[in-house]
Enzyme design. Structure first.
Site, PDB file in Angstrom:
ATOM      1  N   GLY A 357       0.834  -1.203   0.000  1.00  0.00           N
ATOM      2  CA  GLY A 357       0.000   0.000   0.000  1.00  0.00           C
ATOM      3  C   GLY A 357       0.866   1.250   0.000  1.00  0.00           C
ATOM      4  O   GLY A 357       1.906   1.301  -0.666  1.00  0.00           O
ATOM      5  N   GLU A 381      21.669  -5.355 -21.719  1.00  0.00           N
ATOM      6  CA  GLU A 381      22.075  -6.613 -22.383  1.00  0.00           C
ATOM      7  C   GLU A 381      21.028  -7.058 -23.411  1.00  0.00           C
ATOM      8  O   GLU A 381      20.732  -8.246 -23.558  1.00  0.00           O
ATOM      9  CB  GLU A 381      22.408  -7.679 -21.354  1.00  0.00           C
ATOM     10  CG  GLU A 381      23.613  -7.224 -20.548  1.00  0.00           C
ATOM     11  CD  GLU A 381      24.381  -8.308 -19.881  1.00  0.00           C
ATOM     12  OE1 GLU A 381      24.335  -9.447 -20.335  1.00  0.00           O
ATOM     13  OE2 GLU A 381      25.062  -7.978 -18.899  1.00  0.00           O
TER      14      GLU A 381
END
Ligand code: FAD
Length: 408
Positions: A357, A381
């Protein structure tokens, strides 16, 4: 109601059904887990907020021979194992993705020498990388060439016994902290892919300069920067493989290094799942722990399931590399692991923030950092779009038997 205090020791209870490790490898994993929990986790928030390269973590790895898992014994390592390397990166990334990346980047920067280096080059460079005395970097990307790496402009002109390098690289992990760069440059600017060659360039070579270190969203303790070459003279004996073999080498390296980023993603995802589970046990709303509200329970179940599925794919790739599998099957599975584990990392860390939350959005709680750290795993990558292209390309090469008869 008890809230988990920020920085509380994380209790990794997640037990995976997948455990292809040998007894010795399990022992090493135990050591990495202990170091991660006791020494790295307490530093993670500070590494993120200071955005300073964590030399103390490098020192911890040196003292405990962690770099050794990447190298064979004859080059000063403890016996290279891709699977164990992935497990180590995963364990470290559960608590600190910047620290996991230290191992992944060392592997990325070493693979060129391991795969294409002569015996003399291996003897010259690998022992210092295996001890961690030297950090390594992989310099492929340029301002105008990321996904399209063959479009690079950096050049290497042969003059007698040296190559003269000119140009600039961007977004290089370990820029400024590496002692050695594996650099890709064009020896034949008109030959496209086939004109690219690879070189080992030591950081103190005259003409090599580190430029701007980029401020960024996550993995803040890792340096990402520009590296320039201005008439940088590199001895011919530092060329990796033959002239024109650099592009193929760069791709072979990525086949083996992408799983390291997948492992970083999986570590982030599992670390965030473990934290969210613990939080959901103790945070109460409407008279019961939020873990007992079915919508939260369902999220936790999905997070755990996705981590486990990601782990199955990842460990399989580690095993394939250790078995010496090369070419298409490795390229495809490695891209799949990178794609899946890092998409899981982004989704699962985002869900962890949701489960906490408002607290999930606050920097005091680690899932906020984990969500920011996860994003890069989908980008570097090879972006996940590129991974999809790689997988589809390999699928199109396969000769499959189609079992169902259709209209055509
Ligand atoms: C923190 C960080 C660390 C890095 N470390 C290194 C390193 O150590 N060494 C190194 O060499 N590089 C490194 N990189 C570079 C990284 O690998 C590239 O940024 C990445 O490959 C994407 O290239 P680009 O940024 O030029 O994006 P571009 O190639 O410009 O792509 C932009 C967008 O277009 C999409 N796209 C591009 N082409 C296609 C296509 N054909 N089909 C569909 N979509 C496409 C991409 O997926 C992306 O979404 C790093 C980057 C960062 C941010």
């Amino acid at each position: 109601m008890t809230l988990i205090s920020a920085g509380a020791a994380l209790d990794f209870r997640a037990v995976s059904v997948l455990d292809p490790l040998t007894d010795e490898q399990r022992e090493i994993r135990g050591l990495v887990r202990r170091l991660a929990a006791e020494r790295v986790a307490p530093r993670a928030a500070e590494i993120d907020s200071s955005a300073e390269f964590p030399w103390d973590v490098v020192e911890l790895f040196r003292e405990n021979d962690l770099f050794g898992v990447l190298y064979d014994e004859e080059h000063g390592g403890i016996g290279a194992s891709a699977l164990l390397t992935l497990v180590a990166i995963e364990e470290l990334s559960k608590v600190c993705a910047t620290s996991g990346l230290i191992l992944a980047a060392q592997e990325l920067g070493s693979l060129g020498i391991k795969l294409a280096g002569s015996d003399e080059q291996k003897r010259r460079f690998l022992p210092r990388l295996a001890s961690g005395e030297w950090l390594a970097a992989y310099a492929l990307t340029e301002p105008e060439s990321g996904s399209d790496s063959a479009a690079m402009r950096s050049s290497a002109r042969r003059e007698g016994d040296v190559y003269v390098l000119n140009g600039g690289k961007r977004f290089i992990t370990n820029a400024g902290v590496a002692s050695l760069y594996v650099v890709f440059a064009k020896t034949d600017p008109d030959a496209g892919h086939a004109g690219i060659s690879a070189f080992v360039v030591e950081a103190d070579t005259p003409g090599l300069k580190v430029g701007r270190i980029e401020p960024k969203m996550g993995i803040k303790g890792s340096t990402t920067g520009e590296v320039f070459f201005d008439d940088c003279r590199v001895p011919v004996e530092n060329r990796l493989g033959g002239e024109g073999e650099g592009f193929r080498l760069a791709m072979r390296i990525l086949d083996r290094s992408r799983p390291g980023i997948a492992a970083q993603g999986l570590g982030l995802a599992q670390g965030a799942t473990d934290y969210a589970l613990e939080y959901a046990r103790s945070r109460e709303t409407m008279g019961k722990p939020i873990a007992e509200h079915q919508l939260i329970a369902g999220m936790l179940a999905d997070m755990e399931t996705r981590c486990e599925a990601a782990r199955g794919l990842l460990y399989k790739v580690g095993q394939l590399i250790d078995e010496g599998v090369e070419g298409g099957p490795l390229t495809k599975l490695s891209a799949m692991a990178k794609l899946y584990c890092t998409d899981v990392a982004m989704d699962v860390t985002t869900d962890a923030v949701q489960i906490l939350g408002g607290y999930g959005y606050i920097s005091e709680y680690p899932v906020e950092r984990m969500m920011r750290d996860a994003k890069i795993t989908q980008i570097y990558e090879g972006t996940n779009q590129i991974q999809r292209l790689v997988i589809a390309r390999e699928m199109l090469k396969e000769n499959r038997t189609v079992l169902l008869a259709g209209a055509n």
